[in-house]
Scaffold this active site. Structure first.
Site, PDB file in Angstrom:
ATOM      1  CB  SER A 124      -0.857  -0.007   1.272  1.00  0.00           C
ATOM      2  OG  SER A 124      -1.410   1.266   1.499  1.00  0.00           O
ATOM      3  CE1 TYR A 149      -3.937  -2.628   5.417  1.00  0.00           C
ATOM      4  CE2 TYR A 149      -3.581  -0.251   5.305  1.00  0.00           C
ATOM      5  CZ  TYR A 149      -3.766  -1.461   4.676  1.00  0.00           C
ATOM      6  OH  TYR A 149      -3.762  -1.516   3.303  1.00  0.00           O
ATOM      7  CE  LYS A 153      -1.580  -4.377   3.062  1.00  0.00           C
ATOM      8  NZ  LYS A 153      -1.799  -5.634   2.325  1.00  0.00           N
TER       9      LYS A 153
HETATM   10  C1  UD1 Z   1      -6.818   4.413   3.578  1.00  0.00           C
HETATM   11  C2  UD1 Z   1      -5.627   4.044   4.406  1.00  0.00           C
HETATM   12  C3  UD1 Z   1      -4.667   3.238   3.578  1.00  0.00           C
HETATM   13  C4  UD1 Z   1      -5.357   2.051   2.948  1.00  0.00           C
HETATM   14  C5  UD1 Z   1      -6.538   2.540   2.140  1.00  0.00           C
HETATM   15  C6  UD1 Z   1      -7.320   1.386   1.527  1.00  0.00           C
HETATM   16  C7  UD1 Z   1      -5.214   5.823   6.071  1.00  0.00           C
HETATM   17  C8  UD1 Z   1      -4.279   6.885   6.515  1.00  0.00           C
HETATM   18  N1  UD1 Z   1      -4.920   5.210   4.933  1.00  0.00           N
HETATM   19  O1  UD1 Z   1      -6.411   5.316   2.561  1.00  0.00           O
HETATM   20  O2  UD1 Z   1      -3.627   2.793   4.383  1.00  0.00           O
HETATM   21  O3  UD1 Z   1      -4.453   1.338   2.143  1.00  0.00           O
HETATM   22  O4  UD1 Z   1      -7.411   3.275   2.972  1.00  0.00           O
HETATM   23  O5  UD1 Z   1      -8.019   0.683   2.492  1.00  0.00           O
HETATM   24  O6  UD1 Z   1      -6.196   5.553   6.704  1.00  0.00           O
HETATM   25  N2  UD1 Z   1     -13.059  10.406   3.251  1.00  0.00           N
HETATM   26  C9  UD1 Z   1     -14.101  11.238   3.623  1.00  0.00           C
HETATM   27  N3  UD1 Z   1     -15.212  10.673   4.161  1.00  0.00           N
HETATM   28  C10 UD1 Z   1     -15.355   9.324   4.336  1.00  0.00           C
HETATM   29  C11 UD1 Z   1     -14.279   8.478   3.947  1.00  0.00           C
HETATM   30  C12 UD1 Z   1     -13.144   9.062   3.421  1.00  0.00           C
HETATM   31  O7  UD1 Z   1     -14.018  12.450   3.486  1.00  0.00           O
HETATM   32  O8  UD1 Z   1     -16.387   8.877   4.844  1.00  0.00           O
HETATM   33  C13 UD1 Z   1     -11.852  11.003   2.648  1.00  0.00           C
HETATM   34  C14 UD1 Z   1     -10.591  10.793   3.463  1.00  0.00           C
HETATM   35  O9  UD1 Z   1     -10.406  11.832   4.367  1.00  0.00           O
HETATM   36  C15 UD1 Z   1      -9.530  10.775   2.355  1.00  0.00           C
HETATM   37  C16 UD1 Z   1     -10.264  10.228   1.130  1.00  0.00           C
HETATM   38  O10 UD1 Z   1     -11.643  10.375   1.406  1.00  0.00           O
HETATM   39  O11 UD1 Z   1      -9.127  12.077   2.068  1.00  0.00           O
HETATM   40  C17 UD1 Z   1      -9.956   8.764   0.870  1.00  0.00           C
HETATM   41  O12 UD1 Z   1     -10.174   8.030   2.061  1.00  0.00           O
HETATM   42  P1  UD1 Z   1     -10.099   6.445   2.107  1.00  0.00           P
HETATM   43  O13 UD1 Z   1     -10.944   5.878   1.030  1.00  0.00           O
HETATM   44  O14 UD1 Z   1     -10.374   6.022   3.507  1.00  0.00           O
HETATM   45  O15 UD1 Z   1      -8.598   6.107   1.701  1.00  0.00           O
HETATM   46  P2  UD1 Z   1      -7.207   6.635   2.342  1.00  0.00           P
HETATM   47  O16 UD1 Z   1      -7.427   7.289   3.630  1.00  0.00           O
HETATM   48  O17 UD1 Z   1      -6.512   7.403   1.285  1.00  0.00           O
END
Ligand code: UD1
Length: 337
Positions: A124, A149, A153
């Site tokens: 990841s 997590y 990795k």
């Molecule tokens: C996360 C994990 C990463 C993992 C990946 C896939 C962290 C720091 N990273 O990535 O290690 O490999 O998931 O499982 O947690 N968001 C919202 N509202 C929501 C959900 C997400 O605003 O309800 C935003 C988050 O703030 C982020 C973006 O959407 O900016 C993507 O979030 P997400 O899909 O959870 O992925 P990552 O955080 O990038």
């Protein structure tokens, strides 16, 4: 070639299985169905008209895993077996370290015992940590992870790399995924999270289908063009096709190679919501909430190495990703149930 997908019935594994079968490879899947469903593999068989050798088994069980290796004699392993919820890993670190490290050690021991030399690992972008400014390049030193997590990795990468140093005949490909979203174009297989989704796209699709009231956007005060975080979203079928190339590369080379799988194109949370609404002609109610701990403002890949080494490049657009995610969700409102 025969490829063993460890943890192959999940979101990513089922799409890889499909791509491999469509390319004439033999596929063996081991999965404990902890966060996946045999139905995904049944649908893959139905879609391709081919069969998968499916074992309901925990990859941490050495006896059972060794028996599968002895029977199937895979040419290459794709290691996708592991727990992956960031929040849960903070609450249950021991369980995460035990499970994820165990799957890796067990696979390596079984490979050594049966002479299988090739392994592609599902890593990841999280291993870049917060020290490395985007675009993330494979030559950057790994960083400090924000949760257990992520550390699993990072540690699993190290274990695999050390194994390839000790056995010069081994080949290890560490694939660092950015943010896989979307689903197969047919809408027959897709992401089926247990409980409340942690990740953005499944949350968006569940709001759109009426299972959740509204999306909370975690912060709009980041130093980015619209204030929301930037990520490198990649279509799951592009990611799956990247694995086909990675397997070919793996069996033809020795040593360890680290390769990013992303598009190199950052999009914000608001870009996702707006594009999703536009291409699917559906509203996604949202509110702006506080930042989520551990989120970084911008994470995206330098994708030049994948293109150079694998001859692979993601080709699907953000609109494709949003359309296919919705196609899956609306046709399967209850996932595989
Ligand atoms: C996360 C994990 C990463 C993992 C990946 C896939 C962290 C720091 N990273 O990535 O290690 O490999 O998931 O499982 O947690 N968001 C919202 N509202 C929501 C959900 C997400 O605003 O309800 C935003 C988050 O703030 C982020 C973006 O959407 O900016 C993507 O979030 P997400 O899909 O959870 O992925 P990552 O955080 O990038």
């Amino acid at each position: 070639m025969k490829i063993l997908l460890a943890g192959g019935a999940g979101y990513i594994g089922s799409h890889i299985a499909l791509a491999l079968l469509e390319n004439g490879q033999d596929v063996v899947v081991m999965d404990n169905f902890d966060n996946s469903s045999p139905e995904a593999i049944m649908r893959v068989e139905e879609m391709t008209g081919q069969t998968v050798s499916l074992y309901e088994a925990d990859v941490t069980n050495k006896k059972v895993t060794l028996a599968v290796f002895k029977k199937e004699k895979p040419d290459c392993v794709i290691h996708l077996a592991g727990l992956k919820a960031v929040g849960e890993s903070i609450e249950q670190p021991i369980r995460y370290y035990r499970n994820n490290i165990d799957t890796t050690l067990t696979l390596l021991e079984c490979m050594a015992k049966t002479g299988c030399k090739n392994i592609v690992f599902s890593s990841s972008a999280t291993v870049y940590g917060e020290e490395n400014a985007a675009p993330c390049h494979e030559k950057m030193p790994k960083g400090k992870c924000s949760n257990p997590y992520g550390w699993t990795k990072s540690m699993m990468e190290q274990i695999l790399q050390d194994a390839s140093v000790a056995d010069k005949d081994m080949s290890v490909v560490l694939l660092r995924y950015f943010n896989p979203i979307g689903a197969h174009e047919s809408g027959r297989i897709g992401e089926n999270p247990r409980g409340i989704p942690n990740n953005l796209m499944p949350y968006v699709t569940q709001v759109a289908v009426g299972k959740r009231d509204k999306l909370t956007i975690f912060g709009d005060d980041y130093d980015t063009p619209d204030g929301t975080c930037l990520r490198d979203y990649i279509h799951i079928m592009d990611l799956a096709e990247g694995h086909l190339k990675a397997v070919d590369f793996c069996v033809e080379n020795k040593g360890t190679e680290i390769i990013n799988l992303g598009t190199g194109q950052p999009y914000s949370v608001l870009d996702i919501v707006k594009t999703f609404e536009k291409v699917n002609n559906i509203q996604v109610p949202y509110e702006i909430g506080p930042r989520r701990g551990g989120d970084l403002p911008a994470v995206y890949a330098d994708v030049s190495k994948a293109e150079k080494v694998l001859g692979w490049k993601a080709k699907r657009t953000l609109a494709d990703m949003c359309r296919d995610s919705w196609n899956w969700q609306k046709n399967n409102p209850e996932g595989y149930e």
